[in-house]
Scaffold this motif. Structure first.
Motif, PDB file in Angstrom:
ATOM      1  N   PHE A  50       6.821   7.099  12.867  1.00 56.87           N
ATOM      2  CA  PHE A  50       5.503   6.953  12.494  1.00 56.87           C
ATOM      3  C   PHE A  50       5.105   8.240  11.751  1.00 56.87           C
ATOM      4  O   PHE A  50       5.587   9.603  12.176  1.00 56.87           O
ATOM      5  CB  PHE A  50       4.717   6.979  13.941  1.00 56.87           C
ATOM      6  N   LYS A  51       4.247   8.203  10.841  1.00 59.32           N
ATOM      7  CA  LYS A  51       3.370   9.387  10.206  1.00 59.32           C
ATOM      8  C   LYS A  51       2.194   8.933   9.823  1.00 59.32           C
ATOM      9  O   LYS A  51       1.812   7.874   9.235  1.00 59.32           O
ATOM     10  CB  LYS A  51       4.375   9.918   9.123  1.00 59.32           C
ATOM     11  N   LYS A  52       1.152  10.035   9.542  1.00 63.78           N
ATOM     12  CA  LYS A  52      -0.198   9.998   9.135  1.00 63.78           C
ATOM     13  C   LYS A  52      -0.652  11.291   8.793  1.00 63.78           C
ATOM     14  O   LYS A  52      -0.452  12.197   9.573  1.00 63.78           O
ATOM     15  CB  LYS A  52      -1.021   9.508  10.500  1.00 63.78           C
ATOM     16  N   LYS A  53      -1.236  11.252   7.614  1.00 61.40           N
ATOM     17  CA  LYS A  53      -1.734  12.678   7.049  1.00 61.40           C
ATOM     18  C   LYS A  53      -3.199  12.838   7.312  1.00 61.40           C
ATOM     19  O   LYS A  53      -3.907  11.989   7.195  1.00 61.40           O
ATOM     20  CB  LYS A  53      -1.325  12.657   5.550  1.00 61.40           C
ATOM     21  N   ILE A  54      -3.605  14.040   7.901  1.00 65.58           N
ATOM     22  CA  ILE A  54      -4.922  14.189   8.243  1.00 65.58           C
ATOM     23  C   ILE A  54      -4.993  15.567   7.552  1.00 65.58           C
ATOM     24  O   ILE A  54      -4.393  16.608   8.178  1.00 65.58           O
ATOM     25  CB  ILE A  54      -5.138  14.270   9.710  1.00 65.58           C
ATOM     26  N   GLY A  55      -5.857  15.614   6.757  1.00 64.22           N
ATOM     27  CA  GLY A  55      -6.125  16.746   6.064  1.00 64.22           C
ATOM     28  C   GLY A  55      -4.973  17.451   5.090  1.00 64.22           C
ATOM     29  O   GLY A  55      -4.385  16.523   4.332  1.00 64.22           O
ATOM     30  N   GLU A  56      -4.486  18.265   5.347  1.00 62.42           N
ATOM     31  CA  GLU A  56      -3.162  18.774   4.691  1.00 62.42           C
ATOM     32  C   GLU A  56      -2.030  18.824   5.433  1.00 62.42           C
ATOM     33  O   GLU A  56      -0.979  19.217   4.900  1.00 62.42           O
ATOM     34  CB  GLU A  56      -3.360  20.264   4.347  1.00 62.42           C
ATOM     35  N   THR A  57      -1.999  18.214   6.728  1.00 62.07           N
ATOM     36  CA  THR A  57      -1.065  18.426   7.525  1.00 62.07           C
ATOM     37  C   THR A  57      -0.472  16.861   7.721  1.00 62.07           C
ATOM     38  O   THR A  57      -1.382  16.066   8.006  1.00 62.07           O
ATOM     39  CB  THR A  57      -1.146  18.981   9.019  1.00 62.07           C
ATOM     40  N   GLU A  58       0.880  16.590   7.582  1.00 58.15           N
ATOM     41  CA  GLU A  58       1.251  15.389   8.010  1.00 58.15           C
ATOM     42  C   GLU A  58       1.887  15.435   9.575  1.00 58.15           C
ATOM     43  O   GLU A  58       2.869  16.069   9.703  1.00 58.15           O
ATOM     44  CB  GLU A  58       2.411  14.967   7.158  1.00 58.15           C
ATOM     45  N   TYR A  59       1.346  14.251  10.083  1.00 59.54           N
ATOM     46  CA  TYR A  59       1.617  14.146  11.831  1.00 59.54           C
ATOM     47  C   TYR A  59       2.502  12.984  11.830  1.00 59.54           C
ATOM     48  O   TYR A  59       2.408  12.034  11.296  1.00 59.54           O
ATOM     49  CB  TYR A  59       0.662  14.216  12.726  1.00 59.54           C
ATOM     50  N   GLY A  60       3.703  13.161  12.521  1.00 61.80           N
ATOM     51  CA  GLY A  60       4.477  11.897  12.895  1.00 61.80           C
ATOM     52  C   GLY A  60       5.509  12.156  14.073  1.00 61.80           C
ATOM     53  O   GLY A  60       5.599  13.259  14.540  1.00 61.80           O
ATOM     54  N   ILE A  61       6.231  11.182  14.155  1.00 64.98           N
ATOM     55  CA  ILE A  61       7.311  11.136  15.185  1.00 64.98           C
ATOM     56  C   ILE A  61       8.647  10.682  14.427  1.00 64.98           C
ATOM     57  O   ILE A  61       8.617   9.634  13.794  1.00 64.98           O
ATOM     58  CB  ILE A  61       6.976   9.868  16.345  1.00 64.98           C
ATOM     59  N   GLY A  62       9.690  11.408  14.677  1.00 66.38           N
ATOM     60  CA  GLY A  62      10.907  11.360  14.187  1.00 66.38           C
ATOM     61  C   GLY A  62      11.659  10.618  14.911  1.00 66.38           C
ATOM     62  O   GLY A  62      11.363  10.169  16.251  1.00 66.38           O
ATOM     63  N   TRP A  63      12.903  10.257  14.536  1.00 70.17           N
ATOM     64  CA  TRP A  63      13.829   9.165  15.267  1.00 70.17           C
ATOM     65  C   TRP A  63      14.905  10.015  15.920  1.00 70.17           C
ATOM     66  O   TRP A  63      15.563   9.535  16.970  1.00 70.17           O
ATOM     67  CB  TRP A  63      14.490   8.049  14.326  1.00 70.17           C
ATOM     68  N   LEU A  64      15.142  11.052  15.564  1.00 66.54           N
ATOM     69  CA  LEU A  64      15.996  11.970  16.305  1.00 66.54           C
ATOM     70  C   LEU A  64      15.659  12.954  17.628  1.00 66.54           C
ATOM     71  O   LEU A  64      14.815  13.840  17.020  1.00 66.54           O
ATOM     72  CB  LEU A  64      16.539  12.792  15.188  1.00 66.54           C
ATOM     73  N   PRO A  65      15.730  12.501  18.675  1.00 66.70           N
ATOM     74  CA  PRO A  65      14.828  13.333  19.735  1.00 66.70           C
ATOM     75  C   PRO A  65      15.809  14.420  20.237  1.00 66.70           C
ATOM     76  O   PRO A  65      16.291  14.667  21.274  1.00 66.70           O
ATOM     77  CB  PRO A  65      15.163  12.072  20.870  1.00 66.70           C
ATOM     78  N   LEU A  66      15.830  15.286  19.399  1.00 73.23           N
ATOM     79  CA  LEU A  66      16.424  16.807  19.646  1.00 73.23           C
ATOM     80  C   LEU A  66      15.253  17.875  19.540  1.00 73.23           C
ATOM     81  O   LEU A  66      15.631  18.865  19.184  1.00 73.23           O
ATOM     82  CB  LEU A  66      17.566  16.926  18.531  1.00 73.23           C
TER      83      LEU A  66
END
Length: 438
Positions: A50-66
């Motif tokens: 998942f990813k969503k850009k808000i302002g100048e920052t991209e917020y997201g969830i990766g697939w590698l849980p480390l």
């Protein structure tokens, strides 16, 4: 269902800690007008869930849980974005900021971890108090098995101090004995200082500390299992067993030792019931158990804390947990104790989770793990926060920053080291599972 609950608890705890840790970097970075390009829970190598850009920052969830990360513009980090570093510095980049601002940004994550643990411990003490068994209130001393004896302890010893310091709780005394060098005990009226052997600690870690040290109890029956040999013989709840086959019995471990060593044997048991002695006879079943449980003396006390009292008490608890974790490294890196073989990765940690949903356990574990993350991240290893802090301190002291080549090389070495360490820890988790089936 049990493993599902354990996994859910672990994932939620890790997610909370990672998000707040990275927020600790994000907040001062934005305060100092530094561009944050990404804010991720878990790693998004190749793709993200998942990813969503808000302002100048991209917020997201990766697939590698480390873990997770924030990508700060103009900084050599795990993204290894060297192309950006070849361009002239921009005012909004990390490398353009004064060293003291960069230091605050890099210390933000561990600061949040520490403050979070402090807050959680304070609230736990305020809501639940602190329930424990005082180390100095064990009337009949300690109970040890062969592992405890290998450490140099004896059943009946009374623990006075570990490494010359008194311990408040019995639980702390057990931990300090594992981490310490010597224990002072009272044995048969004499005060003795017992060196704690590395060989004994190796056995403790090999068996993961199971029951090597407990406290001694009188041989008083709490309950009797239905249809058991004890019930058929007439043993009742509240009975104090004072003799077996003419031999005096004072403590529960003496009783169970005699029973377990006499499978299929006939026993004459002397019982003190309502201040009157009586005798019962039975035949010990083949498994060496007669179906009775001990009466657990309630030695526990609870210290209660008001709101304002809980704040310094929570700070003290956080510092103690941190100190104990630092001391663990001494034991882990001692090859004689072989404690490194018991270091747990994600698989092992999941197994440590409560099999049922327990909020007190959840928040206690989260606080402990938050302290652990703060400590580990401060280690002066490139690719960790502590590595960046190390280079920044060098810059502040010397007046000149390390070259970009040094920073890039250090980041690569640190990243390879961490990946190798994680591979070993994961391998250790898997090997421990395999050993159960061998």
């Amino acid at each position: 269902m049990t493993i599902t609950i354990q996994i859910i608890q672990f994932v939620i705890i890790i997610s909370i800690l990672v998000i707040l840790h990275e927020f600790g970097h994000f907040l001062p970075a934005r305060y100092f007008k530094t561009k944050v390009e990404k804010f991720y829970l878990f790693f998004d190598w190749k793709f993200s869930l998942f990813k969503k850009k808000i302002g100048e920052t991209e917020y997201g969830i990766g697939w590698l849980p480390l873990g997770g990360y924030v990508k700060i513009a103009g900084m050599i980090d795990e993204s290894m974005d060297t192309e950006q570093m070849k361009e002239p510095p921009k005012p909004w980049e990390f490398r353009s900021k004064p060293a003291w601002q960069r230091l605050i940004i890099m210390l933000g994550g561990v600061t949040v971890n520490f403050l979070l643990a402090w807050f959680v411990y304070s609230m736990l003490l305020f809501n639940n108090g602190d329930t424990y068994i005082p180390a100095d209130s064990l009337k009949y001393g300690i109970l040890v098995d062969s592992v405890g004896e290998q450490l140099g302890l004896r059943t009946g010893d009374k623990i006075l101090a570990v490494d010359g310091k008194k311990t408040k709780t019995f639980r702390d005394a057990v931990l300090q004995i594992i981490l310490g060098d010597e224990v002072t005990v009272e044995r048969e009226g004499q005060e003795l200082v017992i060196p704690l052997s590395d060989e004994g600690k190796a056995t403790v870690f090999k068996l993961q500390g199971r029951n090597f040290l407990s406290y001694r109890q009188k041989a008083i029956v709490d309950s009797v299992i239905p249809k058991s040999a004890a019930l058929k013989a007439g043993i009742m709840s509240g009975d104090e067993i004072v003799g077996v086959n003419g031999k005096p019995v004072d403590y529960w471990d003496q009783l169970t030792g005699l029973i377990s060593s006499s499978p299929n044997g006939r026993m004459n048991i002397e019982v003190n019931r309502n201040n009157a002695k009586t005798n019962v006879e039975l035949v010990v079943p083949e498994e060496g158990k007669i179906g009775i449980y001990p009466s657990i003396e309630d030695l526990r006390v609870t210290d209660t804390y008001g709101f304002f009292e809980s704040i310094p008490a929570g700070f003290k608890r956080t510092i103690k947990v941190l100190t104990d974790q630092v001391r663990q490294f001494k034991v882990i890196f001692n090859t004689k104790t072989e404690a490194y073989k018991q270091v747990k990765g994600p698989i092992g940690i999941v197994e440590m989770m409560s099999p049922t949903w327990d909020w007190t356990f959840f928040w206690s574990f989260l606080a402990m793990f938050s302290v652990w993350l703060a400590f580990v991240n401060l280690l002066p290893i490139p690719a960790l926060d502590g590595g960046h802090v190390m280079f920044l301190l060098y810059e502040i002291i010397s007046g000149r920053p390390p070259s970009q080549k040094v920073l890039e090389t250090g980041q690569i070495i640190g990243f390879v080291f961490i990946l190798g360490l994680m591979a070993i820890i994961f391998g250790n988790d898997i090997w421990n599972i395999i050993k159960r089936f061998l």
